[in-house]
Design an enzyme around this catalytic site. Structure first.
Site, PDB file in Angstrom:
ATOM      1  CG  HIS A  52     -15.295  25.634   6.534  1.00 50.26           C
ATOM      2  ND1 HIS A  52     -16.560  26.467   6.528  1.00 50.26           N
ATOM      3  CD2 HIS A  52     -15.650  24.094   7.520  1.00 50.26           C
ATOM      4  CE1 HIS A  52     -17.138  25.412   6.558  1.00 50.26           C
ATOM      5  NE2 HIS A  52     -17.209  24.746   7.230  1.00 50.26           N
ATOM      6  CD  GLU A  96     -19.628  22.265   2.957  1.00 52.06           C
ATOM      7  OE1 GLU A  96     -18.368  22.950   3.035  1.00 52.06           O
ATOM      8  OE2 GLU A  96     -20.400  21.956   4.340  1.00 52.06           O
TER       9      GLU A  96
END
Length: 341
Positions: A47, A115
């Site tokens: 991330h 994402e």
């Protein structure tokens, strides 16, 4: 490629390192505790941002993997890396190849279409899902070419690579496992993946992956991996509160996880999530060993070859003691009796 032997029933149980929820030093220490507790593999998330500010971390995964290679002897897999927007696939290929060399072949690259939360930071347009899948397929092809150690030049629809060569590559190409949740992504995983990555006991997804080809490019049936989050705490009520405070994003519906761009947006959406929703979900909260056994066994029964579990909450050491003494032995006994796998 060196792998830890499977459990007697065929299912392995690994630990899921959450980069969103812990800093780099804590992640390495958790990996040591996971190995000592009897887990046989590691997942690690990739991330740039946490889902919410309450989680509060997002170390660079490739630096952490370098530390893991010296700290433990377990296999490591990213779950998952998006090799399309934030990082060019040629750069991801170099990072993955180096990780595989450091880990002596005990590395698998998990990839997905990503994402907006992590990938929009460069200012590039965040494309719709069908385009993201096309980009992922081209990226996987580029990385596989580079893993050969030969010079690669590629002029594609989405990427250009000129005169690129990886000089440090493992003896065997890095396996690339593809994440899939919707039908199109699962079909792509079956067509191009060396393995399949999912979250939760999605038995239909495993079956669709097999029907779509099931990988198997390295001989035999391609492996399928899944993850589950739990919250160990002596008090079930405290565990439910911890989940609601730290990981309410897990309960958001639809495509929100793919399109919301910042932690603040996730926090706004998560205001709709209640503690009652968490308490009424299948998520294992508290200290009942059977609830935790059932949470992991569901992944085994769904057909996954490896199930990774991640602890939500602050009592990480208590979690590992609990799993070492109460949960993993029951899972091994269950598998040995032929009830799982």
């Amino acid at each position: 490629m060196t792998e830890t032997p499977a459990a007697p029933g065929g299912t392995e149980y690994g630990y899921f390192l959450a980069c969103e929820d812990h800093g780099p030093r804590a992640l390495v220490e958790q990996a040591r505790m996971a190995q000592d507790a009897g887990f046989t593999a590691l997942w690690i998330s990739d991330h740039y941002h946490p889902w919410t500010d309450a989680q509060g971390h997002s170390p660079f995964v490739w630096s952490v993997i370098g530390a893991l290679s010296e700290a433990v002897s377990l296999p490591v897999q990213t779950a998952v890396t998006c090799p399309t927007t934030r990082l060019h696939p040629a750069v991801v290929a170099q990072a993955a190849a180096t990780s595989a060399v450091q880990l002596d072949g005990r590395f698998r690259l998990g990839v997905g279409s990503g994402e907006a939360l992590n990938e929009h930071i460069t200012g590039e347009r965040w494309p719709p899902a069908p385009v993201r899948l096309e980009m992922l397929e081209e990226a996987v092809d580029i990385m596989r070419q580079l893993f050969t150690g030969r010079q690669v030049t590629h002029y594609g629809r989405y990427y250009t690579v000129e005169n690129a060569r990886l000089y440090d590559v493992p003896e065997e190409p890095v396996p690339i496992d593809v994440s899939g949740f919707g039908p199109a992504a699962i079909a792509l995983a079956g067509r191009i993946g060396d393995g399949f990555v999912s979250m939760g006991p999605q038995g239909e997804a495993v079956q669709e992956f097999r029907r779509s080809g099931g990988g198997g490019r390295q001989g035999g049936q391609a492996p399928a991996f899944t993850g589950v989050k739990v919250c160990y705490d002596r008090s079930r009520a405290a565990a439910v509160r911890a989940v609601h405070q730290r990981w309410p994003n897990m309960f958001l519906p639809g495509e929100l996880a793919q399109v919301l761009p910042t932690p603040r947006h996730f926090e706004q959406a998560a205001e709709l999530v209640t503690e009652e929703q968490v308490a009424g979900s299948p998520l294992a909260c508290g200290s009942d060993p059977q609830a935790h056994v059932d949470a992991l066994a569901a992944g085994s029964d769904a057909g996954f070859d490896r199930v990774y579990v991640s602890q939500i909450g602050h009592d990480v050491r208590g979690f590992f003691d609990f799993y070492r003494t109460e949960v993993l032995p029951r899972l091994r006994e269950r598998d040995a009796d032929g009830k799982g796998g």
